[in-house]
Design a protein around this motif. Structure first.
Motif, mmCIF file in Angstrom:
data_model
loop_
_atom_site.group_PDB
_atom_site.id
_atom_site.type_symbol
_atom_site.label_atom_id
_atom_site.label_comp_id
_atom_site.label_asym_id
_atom_site.label_seq_id
_atom_site.Cartn_x
_atom_site.Cartn_y
_atom_site.Cartn_z
ATOM 1 N N ASP A 61 33.921 34.421 43.107
ATOM 2 C CA ASP A 61 34.604 34.473 44.271
ATOM 3 C C ASP A 61 35.812 35.586 44.084
ATOM 4 N N GLU A 62 35.967 36.315 45.362
ATOM 5 C CA GLU A 62 37.201 37.189 45.304
ATOM 6 C C GLU A 62 38.575 36.713 44.732
ATOM 7 N N ARG A 63 38.954 35.462 44.934
ATOM 8 C CA ARG A 63 39.949 34.779 44.576
ATOM 9 C C ARG A 63 39.980 34.795 43.109
ATOM 10 N N LEU A 64 38.995 34.406 42.398
ATOM 11 C CA LEU A 64 38.820 34.237 41.006
ATOM 12 C C LEU A 64 38.826 35.563 40.463
ATOM 13 N N LEU A 65 38.271 36.759 40.929
ATOM 14 C CA LEU A 65 38.158 37.953 40.006
ATOM 15 C C LEU A 65 39.649 38.514 40.199
ATOM 16 N N ARG A 66 40.493 38.350 41.217
ATOM 17 C CA ARG A 66 41.608 38.952 41.282
ATOM 18 C C ARG A 66 42.527 38.447 40.258
ATOM 19 N N GLU A 67 42.314 37.356 39.820
ATOM 20 C CA GLU A 67 43.279 36.961 38.689
ATOM 21 C C GLU A 67 43.015 37.413 37.446
ATOM 22 N N LEU A 68 41.921 38.157 37.111
ATOM 23 C CA LEU A 68 41.874 38.727 35.874
ATOM 24 C C LEU A 68 42.506 39.879 35.590
ATOM 25 N N PRO A 69 42.799 39.902 34.051
ATOM 26 C CA PRO A 69 43.202 41.039 33.460
ATOM 27 C C PRO A 69 42.600 42.554 33.534
ATOM 28 N N ARG A 70 43.195 43.661 33.307
ATOM 29 C CA ARG A 70 42.588 44.733 33.103
ATOM 30 C C ARG A 70 41.667 44.665 31.768
ATOM 31 N N GLY A 71 40.567 45.530 31.837
ATOM 32 C CA GLY A 71 39.802 45.791 30.758
ATOM 33 C C GLY A 71 38.455 46.216 31.124
ATOM 34 N N ASP A 72 37.632 46.051 30.062
ATOM 35 C CA ASP A 72 36.063 46.633 30.157
ATOM 36 C C ASP A 72 35.305 45.934 30.921
ATOM 37 N N TRP A 73 35.273 45.920 32.364
ATOM 38 C CA TRP A 73 34.677 45.344 33.040
ATOM 39 C C TRP A 73 34.556 45.410 34.625
ATOM 40 N N ILE A 74 33.419 45.190 35.022
ATOM 41 C CA ILE A 74 33.210 45.514 36.604
ATOM 42 C C ILE A 74 32.623 44.242 37.211
ATOM 43 N N GLY A 75 33.129 43.944 38.467
ATOM 44 C CA GLY A 75 32.698 42.782 39.032
ATOM 45 C C GLY A 75 32.536 42.693 40.606
ATOM 46 N N GLY A 76 31.943 41.885 41.094
ATOM 47 C CA GLY A 76 31.426 41.908 42.644
ATOM 48 C C GLY A 76 31.468 40.477 43.020
ATOM 49 N N THR A 77 31.874 40.194 44.423
ATOM 50 C CA THR A 77 31.824 38.919 45.106
ATOM 51 C C THR A 77 30.413 38.526 45.426
ATOM 52 N N ILE A 78 30.479 36.970 45.043
ATOM 53 C CA ILE A 78 29.147 36.393 45.345
ATOM 54 C C ILE A 78 29.397 35.057 44.674
ATOM 55 N N PRO A 79 29.125 33.901 45.376
ATOM 56 C CA PRO A 79 29.279 32.445 44.758
ATOM 57 C C PRO A 79 27.848 31.735 44.478
ATOM 58 N N TYR A 80 26.723 32.470 44.496
ATOM 59 C CA TYR A 80 25.427 31.827 44.081
ATOM 60 C C TYR A 80 25.053 32.526 42.919
ATOM 61 N N PHE A 81 24.333 31.567 42.196
ATOM 62 C CA PHE A 81 24.002 32.060 40.889
ATOM 63 C C PHE A 81 22.795 31.004 40.372
ATOM 64 N N MET A 82 22.020 31.812 39.385
ATOM 65 C CA MET A 82 20.849 30.947 38.396
ATOM 66 C C MET A 82 21.555 31.095 37.128
ATOM 67 N N THR A 83 21.811 29.779 36.900
ATOM 68 C CA THR A 83 22.599 29.737 35.380
ATOM 69 C C THR A 83 21.709 28.970 34.381
ATOM 70 N N ALA A 84 22.045 29.087 33.224
ATOM 71 C CA ALA A 84 21.193 28.251 31.996
ATOM 72 C C ALA A 84 21.835 26.944 32.151
ATOM 73 N N GLU A 85 22.969 26.592 32.622
ATOM 74 C CA GLU A 85 23.414 24.909 32.788
ATOM 75 C C GLU A 85 23.005 24.441 33.632
ATOM 76 N N HIS A 86 22.877 24.939 34.955
ATOM 77 C CA HIS A 86 22.340 24.151 36.043
ATOM 78 C C HIS A 86 21.374 24.550 36.885
#
Length: 334
Positions: free
Chosen positions: A31-56
């Motif tokens: 979610d955009e709100r979450l990505l905006r809270e992250l510090p600077r560093g070696d990452w790129i990201g994009g908005t989407i709230p749907y995933f295939m996960t190992a857990e669920h």
């Protein structure tokens, strides 16, 4: 199912911030709100709230971030935001041995240019190019705007691409592949006179008619994509919507003039067929993504697509823009 081991996929903001501050190289989705809270560093990201996960398995989650970590043997050759004018030259910044990850905001100028013109760009096929089209919750389409993030600069954009060029040691190489469960059906051949993300007219075995009329007359299930044969590879064009008052059909990827398309054959139980398609994989992907339409149409919430995890996206990239397809990149021994 094979014996590949997968780490947890979803993490809270504090956990992801800790990874970034520890120097991890990350590909992030959330979610955009979450990505905006992250510090600077070696990452790129994009908005989407749907995933295939190992857990669920399949999940809609707006409170956690999907994390894909690059191997410690990798390094970042270059990372930047590219606008519609600079993106055609992005391949020149890539590593001699490595791969490039590109994130495109849905319905943006870079989304359109990459989809329609990308195969003509110099250097595009010099190294593996993977990525995805960022999006929003399906019930927020037309309200919220898809974004991409460059973690190094803190830049956020809804009109430009975020690209990470990854370098690999000479002892390994990157390999990209797709899993497409769809194949052309036995119906009429469809061709288009002009390329684009929408159309009114189509040629049906050479005869010109409105595509909406063809769909209605044949009782086409528009959850099935158009499929074309690109030099032996089946490439899908998913239907986004039909604009009834205009008689136009919109697509999630462009159709191309002169290319022969047919609507796909129906498929059976998606999770079972997908698991069979990836059963022979022995190396866990460094990156993978799947289409949000597969998530929605195949009822994947709570189900697993084999051992593959990743964001469920508004378009997948394996050199070119794809839809209703799974893309994965692995690091192989040289």
């Amino acid at each position: 199912m094979n014996a590949m081991t997968f780490h947890r996929s979803l993490h809270g903001v504090a956990e992801v911030a800790g990874m970034i501050e520890a120097g991890a190289m990350l590909l992030l989705a959330g979610d955009e709100r979450l990505l905006r809270e992250l510090p600077r560093g070696d990452w790129i990201g994009g908005t989407i709230p749907y995933f295939m996960t190992a857990e669920h398995g399949g999940i809609h989650d707006a409170e956690r971030i999907f994390v894909a970590r690059l191997p410690v043997s990798a390094s970042i050759a270059h990372q930047a935001i590219y606008d519609a004018d600079s993106l055609p030259h992005f391949a020149a910044d890539g590593a001699d041995n490595g791969f490039s990850v590109i994130l495109l905001p849905s319905q943006s100028p870079v989304h359109s240019r990459f989809a329609i013109e990308g195969t003509e760009w110099k250097g595009l096929f010099d190294r593996p190019v993977v990525g995805w089209v960022t999006g929003v919750a399906l019930d927020r389409v037309g309200i919220d705007t898809a974004k991409v993030f460059d973690g190094r600069t803190g830049r956020v954009s809804d009109s430009a691409a975020a690209v990470m060029h990854v370098a690999l040691p000479d002892t390994v190489f990157a390999k990209v592949d797709i899993v497409n469960l769809f194949e052309q059906g036995d119906g009429e051949t469809l061709t288009f006179d002009e390329p684009g993300f929408s159309t009114e007219w189509v040629r049906v075995d050479g005869e010109r008619m409105r595509l909406v009329d063809f769909i209605a007359d044949r009782g086409i299930d528009t959850r099935l994509p158009l499929v074309a044969d690109y030099n032996g590879a089946a490439i899908n064009v998913a239907i986004a919507r039909i604009i009834d008052d205009e008689g136009r059909v919109e697509f999630f990827a462009p159709v191309f003039a002169g290319m022969a398309y047919r609507f796909a054959k129906p498929i059976g139980h998606y999770p079972t067929q997908f698991e069979a398609a990836v059963a022979g994989m022995e190396t866990a992907p460094t990156f993978s993504c799947n289409c949000v339409l597969n998530y929605a149409y195949a009822d994947l919430e709570g189900q697993r697509t084999g051992t593959i995890t990743g964001p469920m996206t508004f378009g997948e990239i394996a050199y070119v823009l794809l839809t209703q397809t799974m893309v994965h990149l692995t690091i192989e021994q040289g």
